[in-house]
Design a protein around this motif. Sequence first.
Motif, mmCIF file in Angstrom:
data_model
loop_
_atom_site.group_PDB
_atom_site.id
_atom_site.type_symbol
_atom_site.label_atom_id
_atom_site.label_comp_id
_atom_site.label_asym_id
_atom_site.label_seq_id
_atom_site.Cartn_x
_atom_site.Cartn_y
_atom_site.Cartn_z
ATOM 1 N N LYS A 55 -1.420 -7.391 11.696
ATOM 2 C CA LYS A 55 -1.141 -6.570 12.874
ATOM 3 C C LYS A 55 -0.747 -7.385 14.099
ATOM 4 C CE LYS A 55 -1.519 -2.564 10.984
ATOM 5 N NZ LYS A 55 -0.409 -1.607 10.955
ATOM 6 N N SER A 83 -7.972 1.344 13.365
ATOM 7 C CA SER A 83 -9.187 1.126 12.571
ATOM 8 C C SER A 83 -9.696 -0.291 12.769
ATOM 9 C CB SER A 83 -8.905 1.380 11.098
ATOM 10 O OG SER A 83 -7.979 0.438 10.622
ATOM 11 N N ASN A 85 -7.790 -3.707 13.124
ATOM 12 C CA ASN A 85 -6.911 -4.871 13.213
ATOM 13 C C ASN A 85 -5.870 -4.776 14.323
ATOM 14 O OD1 ASN A 85 -8.048 -6.500 11.288
ATOM 15 N ND2 ASN A 85 -6.875 -5.615 9.605
ATOM 16 N N GLY A 186 -0.051 -2.161 1.158
ATOM 17 C CA GLY A 186 -0.968 -1.049 1.372
ATOM 18 C C GLY A 186 -0.329 -0.035 2.296
ATOM 19 N N LEU A 187 -0.817 1.187 2.217
ATOM 20 C CA LEU A 187 -0.273 2.239 3.065
ATOM 21 C C LEU A 187 -1.285 2.572 4.151
ATOM 22 C CD1 LEU A 187 2.326 4.178 2.738
ATOM 23 C CD2 LEU A 187 0.589 5.868 2.285
ATOM 24 N N GLY A 188 -0.987 2.130 5.367
ATOM 25 C CA GLY A 188 -1.841 2.475 6.506
ATOM 26 C C GLY A 188 -0.990 3.312 7.446
ATOM 27 N N THR A 189 -0.325 2.633 8.403
ATOM 28 C CA THR A 189 0.674 3.335 9.209
ATOM 29 C C THR A 189 1.972 3.480 8.419
ATOM 30 O OG1 THR A 189 1.590 1.272 10.075
ATOM 31 C CG2 THR A 189 -0.237 2.268 11.301
ATOM 32 N N GLY A 191 4.025 0.878 8.261
ATOM 33 C CA GLY A 191 4.928 -0.105 8.864
ATOM 34 C C GLY A 191 5.289 -1.248 7.926
ATOM 35 N N THR A 192 4.283 -1.794 7.248
ATOM 36 C CA THR A 192 4.529 -2.915 6.337
ATOM 37 C C THR A 192 5.508 -2.503 5.242
ATOM 38 O OG1 THR A 192 2.247 -3.655 6.681
ATOM 39 C CG2 THR A 192 3.421 -4.578 4.791
ATOM 40 N N GLN A 221 -10.752 0.248 4.002
ATOM 41 C CA GLN A 221 -10.478 -0.029 5.412
ATOM 42 C C GLN A 221 -9.018 -0.401 5.635
ATOM 43 O OE1 GLN A 221 -13.526 -0.942 7.850
ATOM 44 N NE2 GLN A 221 -11.972 0.193 8.962
ATOM 45 N N GLY A 222 -8.363 0.343 6.528
ATOM 46 C CA GLY A 222 -6.971 0.034 6.871
ATOM 47 C C GLY A 222 -5.963 0.869 6.112
ATOM 48 N N LEU A 223 -6.378 1.465 4.998
ATOM 49 C CA LEU A 223 -5.434 2.241 4.190
ATOM 50 C C LEU A 223 -5.696 3.733 4.337
ATOM 51 C CD1 LEU A 223 -5.284 0.206 0.860
ATOM 52 C CD2 LEU A 223 -4.146 -0.195 3.040
ATOM 53 N N SER A 269 -8.649 -4.452 1.562
ATOM 54 C CA SER A 269 -7.363 -3.828 1.204
ATOM 55 C C SER A 269 -6.512 -4.794 0.388
ATOM 56 C CB SER A 269 -6.615 -3.336 2.443
ATOM 57 O OG SER A 269 -6.208 -4.415 3.246
ATOM 58 N N PRO A 294 -3.256 -8.290 3.860
ATOM 59 C CA PRO A 294 -3.186 -7.861 5.263
ATOM 60 C C PRO A 294 -4.147 -8.607 6.191
ATOM 61 C CG PRO A 294 -3.309 -5.962 3.819
ATOM 62 C CD PRO A 294 -3.605 -7.169 2.983
ATOM 63 N N ASP A 295 -5.328 -8.989 5.673
ATOM 64 C CA ASP A 295 -6.257 -9.688 6.574
ATOM 65 C C ASP A 295 -7.245 -10.549 5.791
ATOM 66 O OD1 ASP A 295 -7.949 -7.688 5.627
ATOM 67 O OD2 ASP A 295 -8.542 -6.947 7.600
ATOM 68 N N TYR A 300 -15.435 -8.586 7.045
ATOM 69 C CA TYR A 300 -16.069 -7.714 6.057
ATOM 70 C C TYR A 300 -17.401 -8.267 5.554
ATOM 71 C CZ TYR A 300 -11.363 -5.833 6.106
ATOM 72 O OH TYR A 300 -10.168 -5.299 6.518
HETATM 73 C C1 LIG Z 1 -6.718 -4.260 6.552
HETATM 74 C C2 LIG Z 1 -5.447 -3.495 6.521
HETATM 75 N N1 LIG Z 1 -4.796 -3.363 5.401
HETATM 76 C C3 LIG Z 1 -3.635 -2.675 5.326
HETATM 77 C C4 LIG Z 1 -3.089 -2.043 6.386
HETATM 78 C C5 LIG Z 1 -1.835 -1.228 6.216
HETATM 79 O O1 LIG Z 1 -0.711 -1.680 6.894
HETATM 80 P P1 LIG Z 1 0.346 -0.701 7.546
HETATM 81 O O2 LIG Z 1 -0.268 -0.093 8.765
HETATM 82 O O3 LIG Z 1 1.512 -1.573 7.878
HETATM 83 O O4 LIG Z 1 0.700 0.367 6.563
HETATM 84 C C6 LIG Z 1 -3.773 -2.141 7.566
HETATM 85 C C7 LIG Z 1 -3.278 -1.441 8.719
HETATM 86 O O5 LIG Z 1 -3.986 -1.106 9.623
HETATM 87 C C8 LIG Z 1 -4.969 -2.879 7.651
HETATM 88 O O6 LIG Z 1 -5.663 -2.979 8.788
#
Ligand SMILES: Cc1ncc(COP(=O)(O)O)c(C=O)c1O
Length: 321
Positions: A55, A83, A85, A186-189, A191-192, A221-223, A269, A294-295, A300
């Motif tokens: 992020k 959430s 990051n 992964g699918l969060g927003t 964007g990736t 978390q994040g997805l 994630s 992603p992180d 964690y």
């Molecule tokens: C830990 C983690 N994994 C995956 C993602 C997903 O990325 P994106 O928001 O680009 O879909 C996020 C996004 O917040 C994240 O924090």
Amino acid sequence: MIEPRLDNRPCGGKYGDIVQAIGHTPLVELKRLSPKPGVRIYAKLESYNPTGSVKDRVARSMIEDAEAQGAISPGQTILEPTSGNTGISLAMICSRKGYPLKVVMPDNVTQERTQLLHMYGAEIVYSPGAQGSNGAVAMALEMAEADSSYYMPYQYGNEANPLAHYNGTALEILEELDEVAAFVGGLGTGGTLMGNARRLKEEDPDTKIVAAEPLQGELVQGLRSLDDGYIPPIIDLSLLDRKIFVSNADAVVWTRRLLEEEGLFTGVSAGAIASIAVRVASELDEGNVVFIVPDDGWKYLSSGVYTKPLDELDLDSASFW
Ligand SMILES: Cc1ncc(COP(=O)(O)O)c(C=O)c1O
């Protein structure tokens, strides 16, 4: 005279400040996870960014885009639902550039996230944990509507989010690999997946874009699960070749495998995404499969994800995350 070989091109680079040092992350082959000799699996270690997550790219892109458009100037308060990051990345960048920051975040994220946000000087507003990131989004939208002095980058609807990947992550991958058979994120927003999909498919329309999606009701978390009812405006579903579900239990098992078998210390994630990358790789005869980490794992640790026996982890509980 023989020049010493520069293995790490170009030594990570030289930059004027920490914000400029975002990106340029390593791409690491994971030989032990590869199911067959002709298929190579690479992890793009976004955990190497300055605050430890992908992020950083997105936060810098959104703030610098808003500055370029004249929408913000130092002193203005930035508000964002996250959430964790994105908030941590925004907090670092806003503190460097002189913007006060308020983040809205579910109240059940791990304590390390709260500590990091406070360390970078951000103010936190908590939303109900059981509502996950959707609850944080709804609360932040209400706050922005009630007070027009906030500037909300809104990563779910801001094209500067996928553009950070289109102009950054994807270009870096293409600099290192001649061919990408599949890209898994992964699918969060979104964007990736969107930014990488656009750029990688421009290079080769046959590159398959695969989304790792949590099972509905399970909160890696994040997805997010698109079946939970909110499809972020930046997502163009036609760019996704496949969506594959992954359970919380598999995410944890694979997070541990990444550490034990490949020495990667990642967030949960990344385990979810790696499990799908290996599955996609097993269906190919040859080619490169790239997946995103992603992180990193630091945020964690308190959840016990690396230390507790699996049967002691409450995998069904949203508050676990
Ligand atoms: C830990 C983690 N994994 C995956 C993602 C997903 O990325 P994106 O928001 O680009 O879909 C996020 C996004 O917040 C994240 O924090």
